[in-house]
Write a protein that holds these residues in place. Structure first.
Motif, short mmCIF file in Angstrom:
data_model
loop_
_atom_site.label_atom_id
_atom_site.label_comp_id
_atom_site.label_asym_id
_atom_site.label_seq_id
_atom_site.Cartn_x
_atom_site.Cartn_y
_atom_site.Cartn_z
N SER A 1 22.41 16.89 1.15
CA SER A 1 22.16 15.47 2.17
C SER A 1 20.86 15.33 2.68
CB SER A 1 23.19 15.25 3.16
OG SER A 1 22.90 16.33 4.18
N THR A 2 19.99 16.17 2.74
CA THR A 2 18.71 16.13 3.51
C THR A 2 17.61 15.31 2.50
OG1 THR A 2 17.84 18.23 2.60
CG2 THR A 2 19.11 18.34 4.61
N GLU A 3 18.22 15.34 1.15
CA GLU A 3 17.47 14.44 0.50
C GLU A 3 16.96 13.01 0.61
OE1 GLU A 3 16.94 14.62 -4.36
OE2 GLU A 3 18.62 15.35 -3.35
N SER A 4 16.04 12.52 0.70
CA SER A 4 15.87 11.00 0.76
C SER A 4 16.55 10.21 -0.26
CB SER A 4 14.29 10.92 1.08
OG SER A 4 14.17 9.48 0.67
N LEU A 5 16.66 9.27 -0.16
CA LEU A 5 17.43 8.21 -1.06
C LEU A 5 16.24 7.75 -1.94
CD1 LEU A 5 20.30 6.43 0.65
CD2 LEU A 5 20.40 8.00 -1.04
N THR A 6 15.08 7.69 -1.22
CA THR A 6 13.82 7.26 -2.14
C THR A 6 13.24 8.43 -2.94
OG1 THR A 6 12.72 7.25 -0.13
CG2 THR A 6 13.65 5.12 -1.13
N MET A 7 12.24 8.22 -3.60
CA MET A 7 11.43 9.11 -4.22
C MET A 7 10.87 10.17 -3.59
SD MET A 7 10.51 7.63 -7.72
CE MET A 7 9.30 6.12 -7.01
N SER A 8 10.69 11.21 -4.03
CA SER A 8 9.93 12.33 -3.18
C SER A 8 8.48 12.08 -3.28
CB SER A 8 10.01 13.87 -3.98
OG SER A 8 9.39 13.95 -5.12
N PRO A 9 7.77 12.50 -2.30
CA PRO A 9 6.30 12.19 -2.23
C PRO A 9 5.74 12.42 -3.63
CG PRO A 9 6.91 13.32 -0.42
CD PRO A 9 8.06 13.59 -1.51
N THR A 10 5.89 13.56 -4.23
CA THR A 10 5.04 14.00 -5.58
C THR A 10 5.42 12.90 -6.65
OG1 THR A 10 6.05 16.20 -4.94
CG2 THR A 10 4.63 16.10 -6.98
N THR A 11 6.82 12.39 -6.72
CA THR A 11 7.22 11.65 -7.61
C THR A 11 6.45 10.28 -7.27
OG1 THR A 11 9.17 12.59 -7.54
CG2 THR A 11 9.25 10.79 -8.66
N VAL A 12 6.33 10.01 -6.23
CA VAL A 12 5.88 8.41 -5.81
C VAL A 12 4.33 8.66 -6.04
CG1 VAL A 12 5.12 7.36 -3.86
CG2 VAL A 12 7.37 8.12 -3.91
N ALA A 13 3.84 9.84 -5.91
CA ALA A 13 2.31 9.77 -6.07
C ALA A 13 2.02 9.71 -7.72
CB ALA A 13 1.72 11.26 -5.94
N ILE A 14 2.81 10.45 -8.42
CA ILE A 14 2.71 9.99 -9.88
C ILE A 14 2.73 8.81 -10.40
CG2 ILE A 14 3.40 10.65 -12.26
CD1 ILE A 14 4.14 13.57 -10.75
N SER A 15 3.91 8.19 -9.87
CA SER A 15 4.54 6.84 -10.07
C SER A 15 3.70 5.80 -9.63
CB SER A 15 5.88 6.89 -9.79
OG SER A 15 6.42 5.56 -9.81
N GLU A 16 2.94 5.84 -8.44
CA GLU A 16 2.02 4.69 -7.87
C GLU A 16 0.88 4.78 -8.85
OE1 GLU A 16 1.43 5.53 -4.04
OE2 GLU A 16 3.25 4.26 -3.30
N ALA A 17 0.63 5.62 -9.62
CA ALA A 17 -0.64 5.46 -10.47
C ALA A 17 -0.43 4.52 -11.47
CB ALA A 17 -1.34 6.84 -10.89
N LEU A 18 0.97 4.22 -11.90
CA LEU A 18 1.28 3.53 -12.99
C LEU A 18 1.14 1.93 -12.87
CD1 LEU A 18 4.58 5.46 -13.93
CD2 LEU A 18 2.44 5.53 -15.17
N PRO A 19 0.99 1.15 -13.81
CA PRO A 19 1.05 -0.42 -13.63
C PRO A 19 2.47 -0.43 -12.86
CG PRO A 19 0.86 0.11 -16.05
CD PRO A 19 1.44 1.71 -15.22
N PRO A 20 2.29 -1.77 -12.15
CA PRO A 20 3.52 -2.14 -10.99
C PRO A 20 4.83 -1.95 -11.80
CG PRO A 20 1.51 -3.68 -10.90
CD PRO A 20 1.15 -2.79 -11.99
N LEU A 21 4.98 -2.60 -12.99
CA LEU A 21 6.23 -2.62 -13.47
C LEU A 21 6.63 -1.48 -13.94
CD1 LEU A 21 8.70 -4.50 -14.19
CD2 LEU A 21 7.43 -5.05 -16.43
N GLN A 22 5.96 -0.51 -14.61
CA GLN A 22 6.48 0.81 -15.05
C GLN A 22 6.82 1.51 -13.70
OE1 GLN A 22 3.64 2.44 -17.96
NE2 GLN A 22 5.02 4.19 -18.11
N HIS A 23 5.76 1.42 -12.54
CA HIS A 23 6.05 2.17 -11.23
C HIS A 23 7.47 1.73 -10.98
CE1 HIS A 23 5.74 3.60 -7.47
NE2 HIS A 23 5.87 2.43 -6.91
N GLN A 24 7.72 0.32 -10.88
CA GLN A 24 9.05 -0.01 -10.59
C GLN A 24 10.15 0.54 -11.34
OE1 GLN A 24 9.50 -4.29 -10.44
NE2 GLN A 24 11.47 -4.29 -9.41
#
Lengths: 433, 433, 433, 433
Positions: free
Chosen positions: B6-29
């Motif tokens: 339950s301590t886990e956030s409902l959104t992505m972990s910082p690491t995942t976000v970091a990787i993901s944000e480098a992607l084009p917006p739709l792919q990131h989404q």
């Protein structure tokens, strides 16, 4: 992974047996029976344990817990000092139909329970088995306790057969048609069954019912005399090939062969073949515990209702035996056949090995007898009196056990019973004249 | 173990976000939305994934697979060269209601499938996500592909809300009443809600429907003019306390407050309170995603049907808003509120923070408007045209999103819809005059 | 015997009219309306009066008694001094759905009552009519009483239309297919309908709802402004011939034309044509009040559900009108058409007599509008407030009256409503763009 | 008017008898039986003839036509030269369950047919009776024809009993509770029944089944030997007073007395007393053919299901007799009792007139025997073979006839049968040990 599992024997490992055999006989039997239930579940994925594919089916998890609840309720609570139930809600969840024990979860909703998990159910089993060990060792067992433990073990054996028939139904309901275990490499199977003969028996006064030592359910008593006409029984079970002739002769389209309620069921359910038969591209297949298999014409027909068994018999101008006829024919025979311990998990072709064969094992044989009390029948006292007697209405007797009947769980006087429309059991046809 | 999860956030972990944000917006989404579905399932046991506690509910496993099937069917099969489907039967198993795509497994039998296993479903997701990455990198996305991917992501977000409402129903059906996650330590909750006021709006000609850039479903178009009378909306949602007054005044026993079909439903279903309320020893409790909790009178009432919302409004001599009134009131407001990203998973008391509050989040608000096409509405072309239009009959519009609505998935013009008897969604009441 | 009956006019005999016309207008109207109900039943055999061929249908006897109960309950009991009810149980037997008046006989069991006999029901009518005459003559009618009597007469007119649609259903259910009255000698009917054109109307702000003097139901108020887009209505109704093209094009086999709930209904009910169509030896016939008749391709299609009307419109890439569009088109037109007083009892071909024809009479026209309250709608006070408002959920509006609508009972603002699956009313299709 | 009718005897008038007695015996019997059916209907209003108050009930009109159809189908069509059927659709409308004769109107929709009218059904009867007279006089009757006519007359007698039980149900369903005929002036009825004793019978080998000359149904053959234990039968039927004790002891609330299916039925149907009992202001009443009557405690309890009979027997630690036991006890007794010709139309108190009384008449006595074929049973050839055999599943045997059983229609070997939940027949309880 499945193949690895499938090498496991259905009975206990040599090591377990060695330990177990040192125990007093009843405790040894307890250990063996309890172990077999778990062994039967080993090929399952966790997901398989929770499914209730129709109201008659119970999830495998429920069988494991309910058989455990039996020992907790009828042995540990009354007889083991300071026993604490594993969980206060389990009596509600895992009581099947004992009104005297209290309210219970609705039968048709057994498949809606993700909790307790499979792991928790196994913990429940271990907890109760542990307490049963205490009971075995702490007190000398009274006659009542011995009777209840013995009943509990035969009860669990009945659920072992149900486990297999329910798993088969669960897998057959799934469009992926998974296999419980892989099919054995093909060996040369008998292409045709031996010819069907009718073997004659003399009527007159006979005695049926439980007359020997050893366990029997209350519905097998009292032993009593019956008067029979002369009769003849078929030398073997009806085969898939013979049943296919009935289908091809329009058996499912002609009301004249059917009981009125049977014909109504055929229409309402749109039955055109036994339960697990499927015609794919003009070829007949059959769902088995080994997955989808081409229909073997020499094997006994299986998964037919009483309605279908009776219609088939009418079509070929024969009849089904009465339960008394069946019992008299079987009474002198050794209890051997294609039972669970043979580990085939499917009915096998007859071999012409004796005058009347396949009486025990392969498939339960529909009789024409309604399930009724024997003269002088009294249900057992207490809640376990609900075991049999209250079902003596609108059910039909089947005899002889099947390929899913556990070791030591069948005898000549054994009366199985199901409603006439039942098809998911290993049920088949023996003709009489 | 649950607390750890339950301590886990409902959104992505910082690491995942970091990787993901480098992607084009739709792919990131794409990455973020797909990840959230799995994150939402992390508190589940394997057994929980397979349950269908009523026909409206789908097993969590099915949601995970169906949203994946959408990308496989509408993107990969037509657009990714040499794509092989993961399994030939999955299109049959995981199509929801797209007649144009072919036959499908009956909706009410989704809970009878132990296979594919949970692990296999996650493999299916990984396989499709992998192929989607190939699609993103291999070809420039056409406008059609972009539109379909965007639709697929909003589709998956809708299923994320359903995942939570279905899990809640699955757990509430279980007599053990398990919690999806542990309750937070008690903080001082508002004991009473702020006073309810009515805020006036001017009628006349207004425009409603989707008018801005950004995604919207086809049912929000075309934007069009409507003529309204002057109206007033309640400053906040109706609370549990207010609804309890209705119950205690005999609201469920007096037909005069109810629509005819609502009263028939009350009688047939024996409703006496909102779906998840239980009275135990004279005290009201409510089943929540955090397990059984004492009823909080200041929180918005939730899990009521349109019938109950309408009866409550009649009882206090008010009415429900139309969807046009609601949209005009909400149009100028920032889209903030108790939505999924706030991670409360339950409606929260109003705070008197603005003239009309709680428009977004907390609970979907029943309107009095039947779900009908806007003037000039045309469904999208192809199979995805079945998404909305074919349901425009016997459904009622709800507006504003709930505490289970994912980030970015709500807007003023958003039209949710359910049959009037629906209760398992986070649905509540805002009054109008 | 039937032919003798059939010569009788549907309105009163000259003698009766002469007497009646001397009465004050409301009493004259009372007399005329009450008489017509009985005239409509004259072709019936006693046996026909008691049949309830489906739950939606009421036995003709019940209609005669229920409309009488209305006057007894809402006029005589409260307003006529010393009035004694005809029978203490009739309020239980003949209350339809007024919760405020007390318990009532279950709707689906109206056909199980052989008693009261038909003769007793006619005695009940005479008794109440007699008492109503006392009421008319004994006291000056208050505005409330006048309003209730007027409502009671319009209520009885609604049941006159139901009498005819219910009798048609009762006769169509009978394998003997009896005729309500003999068919007229064949006159040359139009072989083909005039071409279908679309007539344009300007959008913008319009006012709909009841704005004139004269009676209207509460659901037609308040009159209010609506904003519409430009639209066009078909010049005439859709014909049997056009609908047959839809059938022959596979209309009932292709889900893409249907609302989701409509398609489910087609599957479940196995619909393949309008309600009363039958294909016999390759030829289409239609059950009518004049018995079985060959299908006339120029006549308006009739006895279709909203689902079928909507699917047909989708098939030909048109749509159904909204109720506001229909009302604006009809508002300026004289209320003439093939109504009950024309005594045709069946929809008739269009004649190309005016730009938009068949708006009144022939068949009720399905709109695409859900039945919802007008802005500011308030149900009438008291038990008669249950007349309309409580049905404003999951019903669709129909407009324009039919060949079974009594004289004076239709107007531009009249809102009829039925569930989307309804087929036994005279309901048909007008297209819009 | 009713009282005038009620003076009429249930058998033929002296004049009719005089004429009839001059005829050959079978034709005389034909005339008498056919006449009685019409006599039984004379108290009915035309409206009463058409009602089907539940699926098991047939409208009186249907009974009159169906029994006539039997003679038309099985005698006139095959054997009377140049016979023309009365109406080509009647075979469809009035076939009950003979699959071999063709399709038929669905059983549950018999009450939806206003046509043919009652007058037309009487015309049908007259037409067929006329043709039967031709048959009797034109040809010497073959053995087959004689057998079929005799079967047709016993068939019609069965429907005479059904006519009365169905009329009773039709009237009991009506909230007005009409009486079939007025109650006789009160005579001093026995306030209490004689004491209940058990009379012993010796077991051993006995023969049961039809052994004498005279008509019997095929299900009474072949006569055969059975072996019984010693047994005892109650000297009289169980009374209302005794059954009331069972109710007051909580009989309907305690599952331990009930068969499993019986308890499920009690719960589902909310049974709390026999079918026609009603408690009004703390007083028990019973609906009878003479209308509502105060419950007479000395009369035999009636309109109970097998489930209730069995539960009552369990409650008082007795059991129901088997059909063989009943037949052996009844075999030597004269066939006298409270049958239809006594014209009481209701069971009467015992009089202590003989060791075992009330064996014939009053109420059909539930046995514990399932309805099964006797050893060697063969159904009759042809369509009439469907008469009995196809119902030998899930039915229970009742013995002895009732107060509604016509003259000459009962004997020791007569096997009546109904499903275990049946209550609308005159069915009661005799205990055994």
């Amino acid at each position: 992974m499945l193949s690895e599992r499938s090498t496991e024997s259905l009975t206990m490992s040599p090591t377990t047996v060695a330990i177990s055999e040192a125990l007093p006989p009843l405790q040894h039997q307890y250990s063996a029976v309890r172990q077999l239930s778990e062994t039967l579940c080993r090929p399952l994925e966790i997901e398989d344990y929770g499914i209730q594919s129709m109201a008659d089916v119970s999830p495998p998890k429920w069988h494991l817990a309910h058989t455990t609840w039996f020992f907790e309720t009828f042995l540990l609570c009354p007889f083991l000092k300071n026993y604490n139930v594993f969980h206060p809600k389990y009596s509600y969840l895992f009581n099947s139909y004992y009104e005297a024990v209290g309210n219970r979860h609705p039968r048709a909703q057994r498949g809606l329970l993700s909790r307790p998990t499979v792991a928790e159910v196994y913990q429940y089993r271990a907890y109760v088995d542990d307490a049963m060990r205490s009971l075995f060792s702490s007190v000398p067992l009274s006659a009542e306790m011995t009777a209840l433990i013995t009943l509990g073990l035969h009860h669990e054996q009945q659920h072992q057969e149900l486990l297999l028939t329910d798993i088969k139904h669960i897998f057959a309901t799934n469009p992926l048609r998974p296999a419980y275990r892989p099919a054995a490499p093909k060996t040369a199977l008998a292409a045709t069954a031996p010819p069907l003969r009718f073997v004659e028996f003399s009527g007159g006064l006979h005695t049926i019912g439980h007359q020997q030592s050893g366990f029997a359910f209350d519905n097998e008593s009292p032993a009593h005399r019956v008067y029979l006409q002369d009769f003849a029984l078929a030398s073997r079970l009806v085969t898939n090939g013979e049943y296919l002739e009935f289908i091809e002769a329009g058996g499912y389209e002609k009301p004249e062969y059917w009981l009125s309620e049977g014909w109504a069921t055929v229409q309402a359910q749109r039955w055109t073949a036994p339960l697990y038969w499927e015609q794919i591209d003009g070829q007949w297949w059959e769902m088995t515990l080994m997955g989808m298999q081409p229909l073997n014409l020499a094997q006994p027909v299986c998964h037919v209702s009483l309605f279908e068994a009776d219609a088939f018999a009418n079509w070929c101008d024969r009849r089904l035996p009465t339960e008394a006829e069946w019992e008299i024919a079987a009474a002198g025979m050794p209890v051997v056949g294609n039972l669970l311990e043979g580990d085939r998990l499917h009915p096998q072709p007859a071999k012409d090995s004796q005058p009347v064969e396949q009486l025990y094992g392969d498939v339960w044989e529909w009789t024409q007898s309604a399930y009724q009390p024997y003269p002088g029948f009294r249900p057992a006292a207490g809640a376990v009196g609900e075991y049999n007697g209250k079902f003596m209405c609108n059910q039909t007797v089947l005899r002889g056990g099947s390929c899913a009947t556990p070791p030591g769980h069948i005898r000549a006087s054994y009366r199985n019973f199901f409603p006439a429309s039942t098809r998911w059991q290993f049920s088949g046809i023996r003709l009489a004249v």
